[in-house]
Motif scaffolding. Structure first.
Motif, mmCIF file in Angstrom:
data_model
loop_
_atom_site.group_PDB
_atom_site.id
_atom_site.type_symbol
_atom_site.label_atom_id
_atom_site.label_comp_id
_atom_site.label_asym_id
_atom_site.label_seq_id
_atom_site.Cartn_x
_atom_site.Cartn_y
_atom_site.Cartn_z
ATOM 1 N N VAL A 798 14.487 -14.252 -18.339
ATOM 2 C CA VAL A 798 14.558 -12.901 -18.914
ATOM 3 C C VAL A 798 14.432 -11.849 -17.818
ATOM 4 O O VAL A 798 15.182 -10.867 -17.782
ATOM 5 C CB VAL A 798 13.451 -12.718 -19.973
ATOM 6 C CG1 VAL A 798 13.410 -11.269 -20.445
ATOM 7 C CG2 VAL A 798 13.693 -13.644 -21.155
ATOM 8 N N MET A 799 13.485 -12.032 -16.869
ATOM 9 C CA MET A 799 13.270 -11.046 -15.822
ATOM 10 C C MET A 799 14.470 -10.953 -14.883
ATOM 11 O O MET A 799 14.813 -9.874 -14.407
ATOM 12 C CB MET A 799 12.002 -11.384 -15.033
ATOM 13 C CG MET A 799 10.725 -11.183 -15.828
ATOM 14 S SD MET A 799 9.251 -11.715 -14.946
ATOM 15 C CE MET A 799 9.147 -10.434 -13.709
ATOM 16 N N THR A 800 15.116 -12.091 -14.612
ATOM 17 C CA THR A 800 16.329 -12.047 -13.794
ATOM 18 C C THR A 800 17.457 -11.344 -14.546
ATOM 19 O O THR A 800 18.228 -10.575 -13.962
ATOM 20 C CB THR A 800 16.761 -13.471 -13.401
ATOM 21 O OG1 THR A 800 15.684 -14.127 -12.723
ATOM 22 C CG2 THR A 800 17.976 -13.435 -12.486
ATOM 23 N N GLY A 801 17.528 -11.597 -15.847
ATOM 24 C CA GLY A 801 18.532 -10.911 -16.653
ATOM 25 C C GLY A 801 18.306 -9.419 -16.721
ATOM 26 O O GLY A 801 19.246 -8.631 -16.848
ATOM 27 N N ILE A 802 17.025 -9.001 -16.620
ATOM 28 C CA ILE A 802 16.700 -7.567 -16.647
ATOM 29 C C ILE A 802 17.413 -6.839 -15.508
ATOM 30 O O ILE A 802 17.809 -5.679 -15.646
ATOM 31 C CB ILE A 802 15.171 -7.370 -16.536
ATOM 32 C CG1 ILE A 802 14.501 -7.767 -17.859
ATOM 33 C CG2 ILE A 802 14.816 -5.937 -16.202
ATOM 34 C CD1 ILE A 802 12.996 -7.775 -17.796
ATOM 35 N N LEU A 803 17.573 -7.535 -14.376
ATOM 36 C CA LEU A 803 18.181 -6.892 -13.212
ATOM 37 C C LEU A 803 19.599 -6.406 -13.511
ATOM 38 O O LEU A 803 20.090 -5.478 -12.867
ATOM 39 C CB LEU A 803 18.190 -7.863 -12.027
ATOM 40 C CG LEU A 803 16.812 -8.280 -11.501
ATOM 41 C CD1 LEU A 803 16.965 -9.326 -10.412
ATOM 42 C CD2 LEU A 803 16.046 -7.082 -10.980
ATOM 43 N N GLU A 804 20.256 -7.048 -14.471
ATOM 44 C CA GLU A 804 21.606 -6.610 -14.818
ATOM 45 C C GLU A 804 21.586 -5.199 -15.375
ATOM 46 O O GLU A 804 22.542 -4.431 -15.211
ATOM 47 C CB GLU A 804 22.239 -7.575 -15.822
ATOM 48 C CG GLU A 804 22.533 -8.948 -15.221
ATOM 49 C CD GLU A 804 23.480 -9.755 -16.088
ATOM 50 O OE1 GLU A 804 24.114 -9.168 -16.987
ATOM 51 O OE2 GLU A 804 23.591 -10.967 -15.856
#
Length: 853
Positions: A798-804
Motif C-alpha cells: 500500500v505504501m509503495t502504491g501511495i507513491l503513485e
C-alpha cells in the motif's frame, strides 16, 4: 492533588516497568526532535544570501518569487510610476568555485563567490550596496560612473587569501570560463559567509560574466518625499504579475521550500511512528496494570475514593512518564541531530556540493515535539484510566464473566474493522496528511484485531515449542492458552513494530531500486559534463553554448545533447522546474520513462507549443496528456499543451516541465547549459577522449566530468548510504517493540508471582522456570512475527502504491532481505526481552511468592 503522591508511589514501586515505558517515549521524541532540528540546517544549505543586499533607505525591491532573472527594461517602467524618485537595477548571483581553488588567510576554502552587478550610472547613494550597506573602503576606489569593464571590488579577507592588492588581477568564474578582473578597491567587509565571498562589479560586466544579456534579478526604488506609498504599491502590483515580489528578498525559495516541507513531514512521520509505538506500549502497559490492580482499585473505591480520583491517579502516572520521556528524548535528540549531521555530511557534499550547517531547534520544533511527546502517551493512557474509574468495588472482587469477555471481543472486532477500513481509505487517498493519519489508524486496527487471531496462531506453534523446550515448552504454551487476552497484549507491540519495519523497508527498497531504474532510462550517455553537481538550482551558472560546440567538434565524440534549467512559477503561483532540452538529440542520448505517451512526444516539442511534464507535476496539478498548462514567463503568461508525462532520475521529486531550449531561452532568458551528455564513437580510445574532455572543461570552473559507470556507482553508493541511514532509523523504531515485549513479560511475571511460587513449591528448579519464561517469550514472538509479516507486507504494498499519487510510479520490490531481518529481529527481541523477567521469576523465593497479593 492527593492523586499525585499515589501515582508517584506506584511508579516507584514498579521501577523496571516505569523505566522501560519512559524509554519507549524517549526513542520517539528523540527521532522527531533530532530530525526536525536538522531541517533548518538543510534550509541553510539552500538559502540565498540576498538579505545582504537589503538597504535601509530603499523603499521598494522588485524580485521574481522564483529567484530567476527578468528583463532590464522593467526599470524604466518602475521609474515611470508617479511618486518614484529614483531606481536602479542590480544582479546578485552565487557562483561556485572549484574545491581548494581559493582560500582565506586562515585556510578556509572559498566555495562560492556572490557576484553583485551594480549600475554605475546611477548616482543616488541610497542604492550603493558598498557604502549604504555598511562596508568601508580600505584602499583604492569605489565603482564610479563610466565603469563598465572588467573591474571589481573585493573584501580584505579575500585579497589577503589571494595575496593581491589594488591594481592586480583576480580571475573569477563565469559562464564562459575564467575571466580576469582588475581589483580597483578593497573593502573591510569580511565577505566570508559559509565559504562565500562577495565581489562587486559593474552590471554590464556581471551580465557578460553570467551570460545574462539585458537581464537583472533585482530592481530597487526610492519614493519621493510625501508620496503615497500605498498608491505606488497598487500601481506596481498592476504592472507586475503575481510571479514578482515587491519587497522581500527571498526569491528562489518556492521549489526548495516545497522540498523542505516534504522533508519536514517525513521527519515528523518517523518520529510519530515511534511515538505511536510508544503510545501502544503505554496503552498495553496501563491496560494490563489496571487488570493487575483491579483489587487495589476496588479497595480504593470501597473506602470512599471517587471515580475521578482513580482516573486522575492513572492519568498522573501517564503524565509523569510522558514528561520524563519527552525531556530526556529532546536532550538525546540534540545528540541524535549532530550524529545524523556527521553521518549525512558526505552524502550532501556529493549531491549538493556543500556542507550541512549545525542543527537548529526552532520554536515550532519544540512545540510540535512537546505536543506529540505529551499528547500521544496521554491519549494512550486515557482509555485504561477511564476503564479503571468505571470499576465498582463488587466488580473488582470477582473475575470477569464469559459474557463480559464476549462483549469485549465483539466491540474489539467492530471497532477494529471500522479502523481498518478508515486506515486503508486514508492510505490510498493521495493526500499526504490523510495518508499519515491513515497509517496511524491502520496500525490501531492491527492492535485491535490482533488479539482476535492470537489463539489459532498460538496453537500452530505449540508443537514446535514442545519439541524445543520439552515440558517447560508445554507449560509455556498452556500459560498462553489460558490467558489469550494477556498474550494478545504482549504480542501487539512486537506485531505492530514489525509491520512498520517491513512496510517502510519494502517502500524504501522499492524507491531505491526504482530510482536506479530511472537512472538507467534517463541518463544513458557515456559521459556527463555537469556544473557543480547533480542537483541544480537557479544559482547554478552553467556554461555558455561555446563549451558544447567545442565538445561536439572533438574527435571521438559521436553525439551530444544539452540541458538548461530554471525554476519558475506556474499559473497557480507554485514553484516548478523547467528543463530546456534539444528534443531530437535528447531522445537519442538521454530519454524519459514515460507514464503517458511515448518518445514521439519529443518531436512535438520542436513546435514550441507543447511540453512534457513529469509524474510529480501531473499528480500535483491534476493534468494529463492533452491538457493545457500556463507558465509565468518573465513578461507574459505562456500556454503550453501537455504532449506526454514522463520521469527522469534527476527531477523525479520536484514538479518539472520539459520544453524546447529555444522556448526556454526566448521566454525566460536562459542560455547556459547545466548538463552536457556525450556519447563516444564505438571503438574510440576512452582515455584519450576523457583527457580531451577534461581539457575542454578546465577553463569552466564548477564543471566536472563523470562517466556513466562512475555515475551509476556513485548513485548506488548514495542509495546504499541512504539505506543504511534509514535502517538505523528503522532499528530505532523497532526498539520500542523490544521494550514493549520486555515490559509486558515483566508484568506477566509480576501477575503470576503466586503461580510461579506454586511451581517452585512442587519441585520446579530455577533453570526450568527460566526456560519456561524464555519459551513463552519465543512463542509470543513467533505469533507477533507471523502476524507482523502478514500485515507488514500489506502495508509495504500500500505504501509503495501511495507513491503513485505523488507521481512516482515505482514498481514494488518484495522485501526479501527485510523479511529475514525482521524474523531474526523478532526472535532476538523474544530472547532479549525474556532475560530480565526470566531471571526475576527464577529468583523468586517460594514463601514470598506464595504470600504475594
Amino acid at each position: 492533588m492527593r492523586e499525585l503522591p499515589l501515582a508517584i508511589s506506584y511508579l516507584k514501586g514498579r521501577p523496571i516497568r516505569s523505566i522501560m515505558t519512559i524509554l519507549s517515549i524517549v526513542i520517539g521524541v528523540m527521532i522527531m526532535f533530532g530530525l526536525n532540528g536538522m531541517a533548518p540546517a538543510f534550509q541553510d544549505l539552500f538559502r540565498s544570501n540576498m538579505e545582504s543586499v537589503a538597504l535601509s533607505n530603499v523603499d521598494l525591491y522588485v524580485t521574481r518569487t522564483d529567484g530567476s532573472f527578468f528583463r532590464q527594461e522593467y526599470v524604466q517602467d518602475v521609474s515611470a510610476v508617479q511618486g518614484v524618485e529614483s531606481t536602479t537595477a542590480m544582479i546578485v548571483q552565487s557562483v561556485s568555485l572549484p574545491p581548494e581553488h581559493y582560500q582565506t588567510p586562515d585556510g578556509i576554502d572559498v566555495s562560492t563567490i556572490q557576484v553583485y552587478g551594480i549600475d554605475t550610472s546611477v548616482t543616488d547613494e541610497a542604492f550603493n550596496v558598498m557604502t549604504a550597506g555598511g562596508r568601508r573602503l580600505l584602499t583604492g576606489r569605489l565603482l564610479q560612473p563610466g565603469d563598465t569593464g572588467l573591474v571589481v571590488l573585493i573584501s580584505e579577507v579575500f585579497a589577503e587569501g589571494l595575496g593581491i592588492g589594488v591594481g592586480e588581477v583576480v580571475k573569477l568564474p563565469g559562464a564562459g570560463g575564467w575571466v580576469p578582473f582588475e581589483v580597483v578597491g578593497i573593502l573591510d567587509d569580511p565577505g566570508l559567509l559559509l565559504g562565500n565571498q562577495q565581489v562587486f562589479m559593474p552590471i554590464e560586466a556581471a551580465q557578460d560574466l553570467l551570460n545574462k544579456p539585458n537581464r537583472v534579478n533585482i530592481i530597487m526604488g526610492r519614493y519621493a518625499e510625501g508620496s503615497d506609498a500605498q498608491a505606488i504599491e497598487l500601481a506596481m502590483r498592476s504592472m507586475f504579475s503575481r510571479g514578482y515580489e515587491l519587497s522581500p528578498l527571498e526569491g528562489g525559495a518556492d521549489v526548495w521550500s516545497a522540498l523542505l516541507e516534504f522533508m519536514n513531514v517525513i521527519f515528523t512521520m518517523f518520529g510519530l511512528l515511534a511515538l505511536a509505538l510508544a503510545g501502544l506500549i503505554m496503552f498495553n502497559t496501563f491496560r494490563t496494570s489496571v487488570v493487575e490492580r483491579r483489587r487495589d482499585i476496588g479497595m480504593l473505591r470501597a473506602v470512599g475514593a471517587k471515580r475521578r480520583v482513580v482516573m486522575r491517579t492513572i492519568l498522573y502516572e501517564g503524565l509523569i512518564l510522558a514528561v520524563l520521556g519527552t525531556v530526556l528524548g529532546m536532550l538525546l535528540g540534540v545528540a541524535f541531530a549532530y550524529g545524523a549531521r556527521a553521518g549525512l555530511g558526505s552524502i550532501f557534499e556529493t549531491l549538493m556540493g556543500g556542507t550541512i550547517g549545525k542543527p537548529r531547534f526552532e520554536a515550532l520544533t519544540f512545540a510540535v515535539t512537546i505536543a506529540f511527546g505529551l499528547g500521544v502517551p496521554l491519549v494512550s493512557v486515557l482509555l485504561p484510566a477511564r476503564g479503571a474509574s468505571q470499576v465498582t468495588p463488587l466488580e473488582a472482587m470477582r473475575p470477569t464473566t464469559v459474557d463480559q469477555e464476549k462483549a469485549v471481543r465483539r466491540s474489539r472486532l467492530i471497532i477494529g474493522l471500522i479502523s481498518l477500513v478508515l486506515g486503508v481509505a486514508g492510505l490510498i487517498s493521495g493526500i499526504f496528511q490523510l495518508m499519515a493519519l491513515g497509517m496511524l489508524i491502520f496500525l490501531l486496527a492491527l492492535g485491535l484485531l490482533g488479539p482476535l487471531v492470537i489463539s489459532p496462531i498460538t496453537s500452530f506453534f505449540n508443537r514446535a515449542l514442545y519439541l524445543l523446550f520439552g515440558q517447560e515448552g508445554g507449560l509455556a504454551a498452556g500459560n498462553i492458552a489460558r490467558q489469550p487476552r494477556r498474550a494478545a497484549i504482549t504480542t501487539t507491540s512486537l506485531m505492530v513494530g514489525l509491520a512498520i519495519l517491513i512496510g517502510l523497508g519494502g517502500m524504501l527498497g522499492s524507491v531505491y531500486g526504482g530510482a536506479l531504474r530511472f537512472l538507467d532510462a534517463s541518463l544513458r550517455s557515456d559521459y556527463i559534463l555537469m556544473a557543480g553537481g547533480l542537483v541544480v538550482t537557479n544559482d547554478t551558472v552553467g556554461a555558455d553554448p561555446d563549451l558544447a560546440e567545442t565538445v561536439r567538434r572533438m574527435p571521438g565524440v559521436e553525439d551530444l545533447t544539452t540541458m538548461r534549467q530554471v525554476d519558475v512559477l506556474n499559473e497557480d503561483g507554485i514553484g516548478v522546474r523547467l528543463i530546456g532540452i534539444d528534443p531530437p538529440s535528447y531522445g537519442r542520448i538521454a530519454g524519459l520513462s514515460f507514464i503517458e505517451g511515448d518518445k514521439s512526444a519529443f518531436e512535438r516539442l520542436q513546435g514550441g507549443n507543447e511540453v512534457i511534464v513529469n509524474g510529480r507535476y501531473a499528480s500535483q496539478f491534476g493534468v494529463s496528456v492533452g491538457d493545457t498548462i500556463t507558465l509565468e514567463g518573465d513578461h507574459r503568461l505562456i500556454d503550453m499543451k501537455v504532449a506526454a508525462v514522463g520521469l527522469d532520475y534527476l527531477n523525479m521529486k520536484l514538479p518539472t516541465v520539459y520544453m524546447d531550449q529555444a522556448v526556454l531561452s526566448r521566454e525566460f532568458g536562459v542560455h547556459n547549459d547545466v548538463l552536457i551528455l556525450v556519447n563516444a564513437e564505438p571503438g574510440v580510445d576512452r582515455e584519450d577522449l576523457e583527457e580531451d574532455l577534461l581539457a575542454a572543461i578546465e577553463t569552466y570552473p564548477g564543471f566536472g566530468i563523470i562517466s556513466r559507470e562512475q555515475l551509476y556507482a556513485s548513485q548506488k553508493q548514495v542509495a546504499r548510504s541512504g539505506t543504511i541511514g534509514m535502517n538505523i532509523i528503522l532499528a530505532l523504531l523497532a526498539a520500542p517493540a523490544l521494550l514493549g515485549l520486555a515490559n509486558a513479560l515483566g508484568i506477566n511475571v509480576i501477575e503470576r508471582t503466586r503461580e510461579i511460587g506454586m511451581l517452585r513449591a512442587v519441585g520446579a528448579k530455577r533453570r526450568q522456570v527460566r526456560r519456561m519464561i524464555v519459551a513463552e517469550s519465543l512463542l509470543l514472538s513467533l505469533v507477533g512475527i507471523a502476524f507482523g509479516i502478514t500485515s507488514g507486507l500489506l502495508l509495504s504494498v500500500v505504501m509503495t502504491g501511495i507513491l503513485e499519487f505523488a507521481g512516482l510510479h515505482i514498481p514494488y520490490s518484495f522485501p526479501g532481505v527485510g523479511l529475514l531481518t525482521s524474523i531474526a529481529a523478532g526472535l532476538l527481541c523474544g530472547v532479549l526481552a525474556a532475560l530480565i523477567p526470566a531471571r526475576r521469576a527464577s529468583d523468586l523465593e517460594i514463601v514470598s511468592a506464595l504470600a504475594y497479593e
